[in-house]
Design a protein around this motif. Structure first.
Motif, PDB file in Angstrom:
ATOM      1  N   LEU A 159     -24.118  28.314  37.425  1.00 49.78           N
ATOM      2  CA  LEU A 159     -23.568  29.438  36.835  1.00 49.78           C
ATOM      3  C   LEU A 159     -23.120  30.517  37.697  1.00 49.78           C
ATOM      4  O   LEU A 159     -22.197  31.019  37.410  1.00 49.78           O
ATOM      5  CB  LEU A 159     -24.604  29.899  35.791  1.00 49.78           C
ATOM      6  N   ALA A 217     -20.169  22.227  32.761  1.00 50.68           N
ATOM      7  CA  ALA A 217     -21.194  22.841  32.226  1.00 50.68           C
ATOM      8  C   ALA A 217     -21.474  22.482  30.753  1.00 50.68           C
ATOM      9  O   ALA A 217     -22.499  22.160  30.309  1.00 50.68           O
ATOM     10  CB  ALA A 217     -21.348  24.556  31.979  1.00 50.68           C
ATOM     11  N   LEU A 218     -20.273  22.576  29.902  1.00 52.36           N
ATOM     12  CA  LEU A 218     -20.273  22.350  28.553  1.00 52.36           C
ATOM     13  C   LEU A 218     -20.687  20.604  28.561  1.00 52.36           C
ATOM     14  O   LEU A 218     -21.249  20.055  27.329  1.00 52.36           O
ATOM     15  CB  LEU A 218     -19.033  22.456  27.950  1.00 52.36           C
ATOM     16  N   GLY A 267     -22.333  18.866  30.502  1.00 53.45           N
ATOM     17  CA  GLY A 267     -24.014  18.780  30.720  1.00 53.45           C
ATOM     18  C   GLY A 267     -24.564  18.871  29.248  1.00 53.45           C
ATOM     19  O   GLY A 267     -25.705  18.233  29.125  1.00 53.45           O
ATOM     20  N   LEU A 268     -23.992  20.118  28.755  1.00 55.01           N
ATOM     21  CA  LEU A 268     -24.915  20.560  27.462  1.00 55.01           C
ATOM     22  C   LEU A 268     -24.857  19.279  26.418  1.00 55.01           C
ATOM     23  O   LEU A 268     -25.711  19.037  25.723  1.00 55.01           O
ATOM     24  CB  LEU A 268     -24.118  21.860  26.840  1.00 55.01           C
ATOM     25  N   LEU A 269     -23.696  18.656  26.224  1.00 57.94           N
ATOM     26  CA  LEU A 269     -23.202  17.529  25.408  1.00 57.94           C
ATOM     27  C   LEU A 269     -24.278  16.312  25.585  1.00 57.94           C
ATOM     28  O   LEU A 269     -24.683  15.855  24.871  1.00 57.94           O
ATOM     29  CB  LEU A 269     -21.766  17.211  25.036  1.00 57.94           C
ATOM     30  N   THR A 325     -26.859  15.906  27.848  1.00 60.53           N
ATOM     31  CA  THR A 325     -28.352  16.225  28.202  1.00 60.53           C
ATOM     32  C   THR A 325     -29.020  17.418  27.291  1.00 60.53           C
ATOM     33  O   THR A 325     -30.217  17.488  27.300  1.00 60.53           O
ATOM     34  CB  THR A 325     -28.562  16.741  29.835  1.00 60.53           C
ATOM     35  N   GLY A 326     -28.182  17.788  26.745  1.00 60.74           N
ATOM     36  CA  GLY A 326     -28.742  19.209  25.917  1.00 60.74           C
ATOM     37  C   GLY A 326     -29.122  20.299  26.623  1.00 60.74           C
ATOM     38  O   GLY A 326     -29.508  21.225  26.148  1.00 60.74           O
ATOM     39  N   THR A 327     -28.712  20.572  27.684  1.00 64.59           N
ATOM     40  CA  THR A 327     -28.775  21.454  28.871  1.00 64.59           C
ATOM     41  C   THR A 327     -27.768  22.033  29.502  1.00 64.59           C
ATOM     42  O   THR A 327     -26.992  21.275  30.007  1.00 64.59           O
ATOM     43  CB  THR A 327     -29.986  21.416  29.854  1.00 64.59           C
ATOM     44  N   PHE A 328     -27.404  23.253  29.484  1.00 64.44           N
ATOM     45  CA  PHE A 328     -26.297  23.658  30.145  1.00 64.44           C
ATOM     46  C   PHE A 328     -26.189  23.475  31.526  1.00 64.44           C
ATOM     47  O   PHE A 328     -26.983  23.934  32.164  1.00 64.44           O
ATOM     48  CB  PHE A 328     -26.179  25.316  29.644  1.00 64.44           C
ATOM     49  N   PHE A 329     -25.231  23.020  32.160  1.00 68.20           N
ATOM     50  CA  PHE A 329     -25.275  22.833  33.686  1.00 68.20           C
ATOM     51  C   PHE A 329     -26.002  21.497  33.864  1.00 68.20           C
ATOM     52  O   PHE A 329     -26.260  21.498  35.342  1.00 68.20           O
ATOM     53  CB  PHE A 329     -25.427  24.081  34.329  1.00 68.20           C
ATOM     54  N   ALA A 330     -26.627  20.910  33.195  1.00 67.32           N
ATOM     55  CA  ALA A 330     -27.428  19.829  33.620  1.00 67.32           C
ATOM     56  C   ALA A 330     -26.718  18.579  33.611  1.00 67.32           C
ATOM     57  O   ALA A 330     -26.120  17.803  32.681  1.00 67.32           O
ATOM     58  CB  ALA A 330     -28.561  19.628  32.512  1.00 67.32           C
TER      59      ALA A 330
END
Length: 308
Positions: free
Chosen positions: A149, A260-261, A263-265, A267-272
């Motif tokens: 980030l 980042a988005l 990863g959010l979709l 894994t459910g975590t931003f930037f994961a």
């Protein structure tokens, strides 16, 4: 550590302080710019002594090359006699002592904060997370995975700087066109392969050693400024190419945000970033970020918004 090395380090530190003072307070603007550029070169040597070769390369390319060219271009566009030195009375001079006191207090505060940090730092935690980061070098893992980030916001700040510079005025031609420096096109052709190979090597090296998008973009941008000086990239100033230029300028930031988005979709975590695609995703973002950084540095040198 030998006496020679200690003496050399002390000489570097003293040289930095002297060059910084001359860059800030020299009565002649041109000499001040030259001292600033020399400061960047000595600072690059300091980073080499600290074994941060990627930062040293970025410092030399940006601090001395690109920023020096920007300052010289701005100085060259000033009308003759536009920067007179006024004879100020002591109470009218800038509060140098106050500024130095503030810098000293901030330096002591930062030293105290650094002293309070856990020792030996977070190297063990970073090393433990490397297998899931998609890369094998801890610096790249931190920049593009563990604190991605922050890195994305750095690209946003650079893009904002381009918008600010473009808002300062209409389009201006480069300060030193090729007609004024006939040897510049030949020098550009000679160095151009290096300005392509070195960034490619830094991008490849970034996955397992110091390197990555920022030093690669800095070197590529320095080569781009040389091309602008030689008037070898006229497409950047053509009105019909502005949509492409703006797209390329924002590609790095847009892909970072998409990562980042994504990863959010997934894994459910931003930037994961999922481990299975982490290496490929980081490579794509690295290449896009390096290209965007290089074009941002070149776009700043254009001064005004192209095609207006």
């Amino acid at each position: 550590m030998s006496t020679f090395i200690i003496g050399f380090d002390l000489l570097l530190g003293a040289g930095l302080l002297w060059l910084a003072w001359q860059a800030l307070f020299h009565p002649k603007p041109f000499a001040a710019v030259v001292h600033f550029m020399a400061f960047g070169l000595v600072m690059a040597l300091v980073w080499v002594r600290l074994e941060a070769l990627d930062i040293a390369l970025a410092e030399a390319a940006i601090g001395t090359g690109v920023t020096g060219a920007l300052l010289l271009a701005a100085l060259g566009r000033l009308p003759n006699g536009a920067t007179p030195r006024l004879a100020l009375r002591p109470w009218q001079r800038p509060p140098v002592a106050l500024a130095l006191g503030v810098v000293l207090l901030l330096g002591l505060w930062l030293a105290w904060v650094a002293w309070q940090l856990p020792r030996p730092g977070l190297s063990a935690e970073v090393t433990a997370a490397l297998p899931e980061s998609g890369v094998r070098h801890p610096v790249t893992a931190v920049l593009l995975n563990l604190r991605a980030l922050d890195t994305m916001l750095e690209l946003a700040v650079m893009l904002g700087a381009v918008w600010l510079v473009w808002s300062l005025g209409p389009e201006l031609r480069p300060y030193a066109p090729a007609t004024a420096l006939p040897g510049l096109p030949a020098l550009t052709r000679l160095l151009h392969p290096l300005f392509l190979m070195v960034p490619a090597y830094l991008l490849w090296r970034g996955s397992h050693a110091p390197g990555g998008a920022f030093p690669a973009g800095a070197v590529l941008g320095a080569g781009g400024v040389l091309l602008l000086l030689a008037d070898a990239v006229p497409w950047m100033q053509r009105p019909d190419r502005q949509p492409l230029l703006r797209l390329l300028l924002s590609t790095g930031l847009v892909l970072f945000l998409g990562l980042a988005l994504g990863g959010l979709l997934l894994t459910g975590t931003f930037f994961a970033i999922p481990v299975a695609i982490a290496a490929l995703a980081i490579l794509v973002v690295e290449v896009a970020a390096a290209l965007s950084i290089a074009l941002m540095l070149m776009a700043c040198y254009l001064y005004g918004e192209p095609g207006r």
